[in-house]
Scaffold this motif. Structure first.
Motif, PDB file in Angstrom:
ATOM      1  N   LEU A 100     -14.871   8.177  18.577  1.00 51.06           N
ATOM      2  CA  LEU A 100     -16.387   9.021  18.909  1.00 51.06           C
ATOM      3  C   LEU A 100     -17.148   7.886  19.074  1.00 51.06           C
ATOM      4  CD1 LEU A 100     -15.892  11.238  16.097  1.00 51.06           C
ATOM      5  CD2 LEU A 100     -15.701  11.932  18.545  1.00 51.06           C
ATOM      6  N   GLY A 101     -17.541   6.605  18.528  1.00 53.67           N
ATOM      7  CA  GLY A 101     -18.411   5.494  19.161  1.00 53.67           C
ATOM      8  C   GLY A 101     -18.074   5.474  20.664  1.00 53.67           C
ATOM      9  N   ALA A 102     -17.024   5.935  20.773  1.00 49.11           N
ATOM     10  CA  ALA A 102     -16.881   4.858  22.496  1.00 49.11           C
ATOM     11  C   ALA A 102     -17.259   5.739  22.785  1.00 49.11           C
ATOM     12  CB  ALA A 102     -15.634   3.821  22.314  1.00 49.11           C
ATOM     13  N   TYR A 103     -16.806   7.069  22.894  1.00 44.36           N
ATOM     14  CA  TYR A 103     -16.926   8.689  23.788  1.00 44.36           C
ATOM     15  C   TYR A 103     -18.535   8.533  24.094  1.00 44.36           C
ATOM     16  CZ  TYR A 103     -16.792  13.504  25.367  1.00 44.36           C
ATOM     17  OH  TYR A 103     -17.116  14.540  25.778  1.00 44.36           O
ATOM     18  N   ASP A 104     -19.336   8.629  22.205  1.00 45.31           N
ATOM     19  CA  ASP A 104     -20.812   8.610  22.435  1.00 45.31           C
ATOM     20  C   ASP A 104     -22.099   7.025  23.406  1.00 45.31           C
ATOM     21  OD1 ASP A 104     -20.512  10.981  21.205  1.00 45.31           O
ATOM     22  OD2 ASP A 104     -20.530  10.195  18.907  1.00 45.31           O
ATOM     23  N   ARG A 111     -15.181  -1.260  23.036  1.00 48.00           N
ATOM     24  CA  ARG A 111     -14.622  -2.822  23.532  1.00 48.00           C
ATOM     25  C   ARG A 111     -13.787  -2.360  22.894  1.00 48.00           C
ATOM     26  NH1 ARG A 111     -20.512  -4.243  24.104  1.00 48.00           N
ATOM     27  NH2 ARG A 111     -21.219  -4.486  26.419  1.00 48.00           N
ATOM     28  N   LEU A 112     -14.160  -2.379  21.464  1.00 47.80           N
ATOM     29  CA  LEU A 112     -13.129  -2.483  20.753  1.00 47.80           C
ATOM     30  C   LEU A 112     -12.104  -1.517  20.046  1.00 47.80           C
ATOM     31  CD1 LEU A 112     -12.566  -3.634  17.544  1.00 47.80           C
ATOM     32  CD2 LEU A 112     -13.756  -1.965  16.514  1.00 47.80           C
ATOM     33  N   LEU A 113     -12.838  -0.279  20.851  1.00 52.25           N
ATOM     34  CA  LEU A 113     -11.395   1.041  21.466  1.00 52.25           C
ATOM     35  C   LEU A 113     -10.834  -0.302  21.866  1.00 52.25           C
ATOM     36  CD1 LEU A 113     -10.191   3.799  21.122  1.00 52.25           C
ATOM     37  CD2 LEU A 113     -11.859   3.710  23.357  1.00 52.25           C
ATOM     38  N   GLU A 139     -18.751   3.244  32.655  1.00 48.84           N
ATOM     39  CA  GLU A 139     -18.483   4.400  34.034  1.00 48.84           C
ATOM     40  C   GLU A 139     -16.993   4.266  32.777  1.00 48.84           C
ATOM     41  OE1 GLU A 139     -18.297   1.678  37.864  1.00 48.84           O
ATOM     42  OE2 GLU A 139     -17.080   1.077  36.380  1.00 48.84           O
ATOM     43  N   LEU A 140     -16.793   3.495  31.667  1.00 48.21           N
ATOM     44  CA  LEU A 140     -14.986   4.326  31.329  1.00 48.21           C
ATOM     45  C   LEU A 140     -15.962   5.024  30.141  1.00 48.21           C
ATOM     46  CD1 LEU A 140     -12.882   2.910  29.277  1.00 48.21           C
ATOM     47  CD2 LEU A 140     -13.893   1.680  27.937  1.00 48.21           C
ATOM     48  N   VAL A 141     -17.028   5.479  29.869  1.00 47.72           N
ATOM     49  CA  VAL A 141     -17.640   5.812  29.221  1.00 47.72           C
ATOM     50  C   VAL A 141     -17.730   7.299  29.355  1.00 47.72           C
ATOM     51  CG1 VAL A 141     -19.779   7.472  27.679  1.00 47.72           C
ATOM     52  CG2 VAL A 141     -19.239   4.734  26.901  1.00 47.72           C
ATOM     53  N   GLU A 142     -18.015   7.326  31.276  1.00 53.91           N
ATOM     54  CA  GLU A 142     -17.871   8.670  31.658  1.00 53.91           C
ATOM     55  C   GLU A 142     -16.725   9.307  31.966  1.00 53.91           C
ATOM     56  OE1 GLU A 142     -19.934   7.511  35.770  1.00 53.91           O
ATOM     57  OE2 GLU A 142     -21.875   7.137  34.096  1.00 53.91           O
ATOM     58  N   LEU A 143     -16.057   8.387  32.072  1.00 55.15           N
ATOM     59  CA  LEU A 143     -13.838   9.250  31.951  1.00 55.15           C
ATOM     60  C   LEU A 143     -13.781   9.231  31.111  1.00 55.15           C
ATOM     61  CD1 LEU A 143     -12.754   5.684  34.023  1.00 55.15           C
ATOM     62  CD2 LEU A 143     -13.192   8.308  35.100  1.00 55.15           C
ATOM     63  N   MET A 144     -13.600   9.150  29.955  1.00 56.71           N
ATOM     64  CA  MET A 144     -13.675   9.680  28.949  1.00 56.71           C
ATOM     65  C   MET A 144     -14.118  10.645  28.631  1.00 56.71           C
ATOM     66  SD  MET A 144     -14.313   6.507  25.357  1.00 56.71           S
ATOM     67  CE  MET A 144     -13.904   7.112  24.177  1.00 56.71           C
ATOM     68  N   GLN A 145     -15.636  11.174  28.909  1.00 55.73           N
ATOM     69  CA  GLN A 145     -16.167  12.382  28.734  1.00 55.73           C
ATOM     70  C   GLN A 145     -16.171  13.353  30.225  1.00 55.73           C
ATOM     71  OE1 GLN A 145     -20.488  10.906  28.998  1.00 55.73           O
ATOM     72  NE2 GLN A 145     -20.174  10.947  26.718  1.00 55.73           N
ATOM     73  N   ARG A 146     -15.220  12.797  31.035  1.00 55.75           N
ATOM     74  CA  ARG A 146     -14.147  13.456  32.175  1.00 55.75           C
ATOM     75  C   ARG A 146     -12.855  14.553  31.026  1.00 55.75           C
ATOM     76  NH1 ARG A 146     -11.968  10.778  36.504  1.00 55.75           N
ATOM     77  NH2 ARG A 146     -10.180  10.205  35.135  1.00 55.75           N
TER      78      ARG A 146
END
Length: 259
Positions: A100-104, A111-113, A139-146
């Motif tokens: 959830l922290g990465a998603y946010d 990085r930890l994920l 960009e990774l966050v955007e991919l996760m949110q997608r």
């Protein structure tokens, strides 16, 4: 002299009970092993059917995601169970916190994920390996949110930090010894190892937890650890409880073992 001798005696094991008519199965860390989860749920259903009528609940101790290949499937299965069976509940583990922290958008959490098995989680949600490797953190966050469904995110955000049933306290990692449960901090409930693991005196409740992997169920007088490393051992474990009785089910031995 007698007082000094008594102070050194090993504490008596906590004599925990559940109210009459109540039965609980606690499930350890799943870490993306949907195959083992389905296997264990079948074992639980068969065991429950042999024990007569009861109000049966299931408590998942957290760490549904990471490391195994089917984190998305595990989240979907547990989410469906919680919706279909109100007596099924789930705790938030440290890996749900990381996800959830990465998603946010927390860069450190993202990085930890990727260091703690999150690649497998992202792949299970349909992200491509090449696009993960090529992406910057933002960009990774955007991919996760997608690609991570909003319903899964909402479910994970709403998970419990602890659950009390009778004389039992269910948490993901453990508790800070000597601190009342209402004053425990979230980080300890999801991340603690020491001093909880090395604390011998009884707590106010018998603590059932995951988070720390052991080869077999870690039965102590004041706590019971049931993270048996399912993602790498194939052993996903459940602890059954009714009145003052406890028993163990797992996906390797496939037998009822008194605890």
């Amino acid at each position: 002299m007698l007082s000094r001798f008594l102070s050194r005696r090993k504490p008596e094991p906590f004599q925990a009970t559940l109210p009459a008519g109540r039965r609980i199965y606690a499930v350890g860390d799943i870490h993306g092993r949907l195959d083992l989860l389905d296997d264990l749920l079948a074992l639980i259903a068969a065991d429950d059917a042999t024990r007569g009528p009861a109000q049966t609940g299931i408590v998942f101790l957290g760490d549904l995601v990471d490391r195994g290949a089917e984190s998305a499937g595990v989240v979907a299965r547990v989410r469906s169970l919680c919706a279909e069976r109100p007596d099924t509940r789930c705790l938030a583990g440290n890996h749900e916190e990381i996800l959830l922290g990465a998603y946010d958008g927390d860069a450190d959490m993202a990085r930890l994920l990727l260091r703690v098995g999150g690649y497998d989680t992202l792949l299970s949600y349909g992200l491509g390996l090449e696009e993960i490797d090529a992406a910057s953190i933002s960009e990774l966050v955007e991919l996760m949110q997608r690609d991570v469904p909003a319903a899964d995110v909402a479910f994970l955000r709403a998970l419990d930090d602890y659950i009390i049933e009778g004389d039992y306290l269910f948490v993901h990692a453990g508790i800070q010894p000597g601190v009342p449960i209402e004053r425990q901090v979230t980080r300890d409930l999801r991340w603690i190892r020491d001093p909880f693991l090395n604390h011998a005196p009884n707590h106010a409740k018998l603590v059932v937890h995951g988070h720390t992997i052991t080869d077999a169920v870690d039965l102590r007088g004041n706590r019971i650890g049931i993270d048996t490393g399912a993602y790498r051992t194939g052993r996903l474990t459940a602890l059954g409880m009714e009145l003052d009785r406890r028993w163990i089910l797992d996906t390797v031995d496939r037998a009822v073992i008194p605890a």
